[in-house]
Design a protein around this motif. Structure first.
Motif, PDB file in Angstrom:
ATOM      1  N   LYS A  19       1.968   4.469   2.142  1.00  0.00           N
ATOM      2  CA  LYS A  19       2.355   4.328   3.549  1.00  0.00           C
ATOM      3  C   LYS A  19       1.879   5.506   4.383  1.00  0.00           C
ATOM      4  O   LYS A  19       1.548   5.354   5.565  1.00  0.00           O
ATOM      5  CB  LYS A  19       3.877   4.198   3.663  1.00  0.00           C
ATOM      6  CG  LYS A  19       4.423   2.891   3.109  1.00  0.00           C
ATOM      7  CD  LYS A  19       5.936   2.824   3.289  1.00  0.00           C
ATOM      8  CE  LYS A  19       6.490   1.504   2.767  1.00  0.00           C
ATOM      9  NZ  LYS A  19       7.968   1.407   2.925  1.00  0.00           N
ATOM     10  N   SER A  20       1.840   6.658   3.780  1.00  0.00           N
ATOM     11  CA  SER A  20       1.407   7.862   4.502  1.00  0.00           C
ATOM     12  C   SER A  20      -0.090   7.868   4.755  1.00  0.00           C
ATOM     13  O   SER A  20      -0.584   8.611   5.606  1.00  0.00           O
ATOM     14  CB  SER A  20       1.779   9.107   3.694  1.00  0.00           C
ATOM     15  OG  SER A  20       1.075   9.125   2.455  1.00  0.00           O
ATOM     16  N   ARG A  33      -3.445   3.448  -0.470  1.00  0.00           N
ATOM     17  CA  ARG A  33      -2.470   2.365  -0.440  1.00  0.00           C
ATOM     18  C   ARG A  33      -1.066   2.864  -0.106  1.00  0.00           C
ATOM     19  O   ARG A  33      -0.152   2.062   0.057  1.00  0.00           O
ATOM     20  CB  ARG A  33      -2.451   1.651  -1.799  1.00  0.00           C
ATOM     21  CG  ARG A  33      -3.789   1.016  -2.194  1.00  0.00           C
ATOM     22  CD  ARG A  33      -3.797   0.598  -3.649  1.00  0.00           C
ATOM     23  NE  ARG A  33      -3.613   1.754  -4.534  1.00  0.00           N
ATOM     24  CZ  ARG A  33      -3.514   1.673  -5.868  1.00  0.00           C
ATOM     25  NH1 ARG A  33      -3.570   0.487  -6.446  1.00  0.00           N
ATOM     26  NH2 ARG A  33      -3.351   2.758  -6.595  1.00  0.00           N
TER      27      ARG A  33
END
Length: 422
Positions: A140-141, A138
């Motif tokens: 962003k990376s 979950r």
């Protein structure tokens, strides 16, 4: 009035001078001996007295091998816990207990944990495993902060999926004890009994005396499916290795890359090192023993154990090399942690109090606070909800995490076999 001769007077002066010099020397030596040295000596005696009766590893001593280039650490002054952790969940090496501990830490700190879509405690095997069966991150990376389930170690692959920087944690166990537990857990005895018509009580000795030269090609198909040589190193990526220099190179890389390797026979000592290196709290490394040696061989015939160890070492020599290197690494870590044995005593005291509270607390009080010396806030706080989590089986814990975080219940469980998920 009594008069002394000149010779008597000189003799008396020499005696006084000698006494003065002795007192001066004693004072100087006392200055050199620090409190830490005295504490280490006293605590070491207490540690020797409290060693587990079944401990295979040698007691801690000062003849420690420290890896070249490794700088001596000073007392930990960290204030922020390390939260990016990848653990090799080595089979039959206190791995379920450690896996649950890691998941509990990850849930408590809301970390992104690498979990399999189907639940269970396996993420998949193979040196180039791509984790296609993992629930997407979950973050962003698209990466993860915690990995604590069964899978094969691959530094390149793990680097690609873990948030940076991250710490590597490993598990090992005395090789014969690990292999006996492995043999029992996967129920090899029954199949060897049927295949070779031997008493199931003698199946382990029958196997270990004859494998691989005499019976390797005659083993039942299911047993052949499992790694039987270097069962611990297999989890660390030793698939397909054949030459001594390959194994030595892999073991050297592991010793350099891993922040800490926990040794089952020195488990509490290992947890003190883990807590120190990761800047965790005592509450993070609290545990209760749920598997009371269920897969151990019961008898304690030392002559037979040494005979078995000799047979096992014959076909799995690099397991013993790996275990020895891990012990050296642990002892080196112990040596550079200030007040180590005092910390060990405090850790065991905290664990005992937490365990008693978890099993006896019938009130609505939701936490216990314990005064501690070796913690950032001079106290250890343990939550009531963690009492239940601490005792959960790891398969149940992964299912609970998936239900709580992703709102579905896995219906497929893949937990018994090595190899890629079907």
């Amino acid at each position: 009035m009594t008069f002394h001769s000149t010779e008597q007077t000189q003799s008396w002066r020499r005696v006084c001078l000698s006494v003065f010099l002795i007192l001066l020397l004693v004072s100087f030596l006392s200055y050199l001996i620090t409190d830490d040295h005295l504490t280490l000596k006293i605590s070491h005696q207490a540690h020797q007295t409290g060693m587990m009766a079944n401990q295979v590893a040698q007691p801690y001593h000062d003849q420690t091998v420290i890896d070249e280039g490794k700088k001596e650490e000073k007392m930990s002054t960290c204030e922020r816990k390390k939260t990016n952790i990848a653990m090799v969940k080595t089979h039959k090496c206190v791995s379920d207990l450690m896996g649950t501990m890691m998941l509990r830490f990850g849930e408590k700190h809301n970390l992104e944990i690498l979990l399999p879509k189907q639940g269970g405690s396996n993420l998949g095997y193979g040196p180039d495993h791509s984790f296609n069966n993992a629930i997407p991150s979950r973050l962003k990376s698209g990466k993860y902060q915690m990995m604590a389930l069964h899978t094969m170690y691959n530094y390149t692959n793990w680097t690609n999926i873990m948030e940076h920087p991250f710490d590597l944690v490993g598990l090992v166990r005395e090789p014969l004890a690990q292999f006996q537990s492995y043999f029992s857990y996967y129920k090899f005895a029954e199949e060897i009994q049927l295949q070779f018509t031997v008493d199931p009580r003698d199946s382990f000795d029958f196997f270990i005396r004859r494998y691989p030269e005499q019976i390797g090609g005659q083993l039942p198909h299911r047993i052949k499916h499992y790694p039987l040589i270097n069962t611990m190193l297999y989890d660390y990526g030793a698939r397909g290795l054949t030459r001594p220099e390959q194994f030595k190179s892999l073991i050297g890389q592991i010793m350099r890359n891993f922040t800490v390797i926990l040794v089952a026979e020195m488990f509490d000592e290992s947890l003190v090192v883990l807590k120190h290196k990761l800047c965790w709290d005592w509450s993070d490394v609290a545990y209760v023993t749920t598997n009371q040696g269920k897969y151990k061989f019961e008898f304690r015939n030392e002559t037979l154990l040494e005979e078995r160890r000799g047979h096992h070492r014959r076909f799995a020599p690099y397991e013993y090399m790996f275990y020895s290197a891990s012990l050296d690494k642990l002892k080196a870590d112990i040596k550079i942690i200030p007040n180590f044995f005092d910390q060990l005593l405090e850790m065991r005291s905290v664990r005992r109090k937490i365990t008693e509270w978890c099993y006896t607390n019938k009130t609505s009080v939701d936490s216990i606070t314990i005064k501690t010396k070796f913690s950032k806030t001079d106290q250890t706080v343990f939550r009531k909800q963690d009492c239940t989590k601490m005792r959960m089986k790891i398969v149940d814990y992964t299912i609970k995490l998936i239900q709580d975080r992703y709102h579905y219940t896995p219906t497929e469980h893949w937990d018994g076999e090595f190899g890629e998920h079907p």
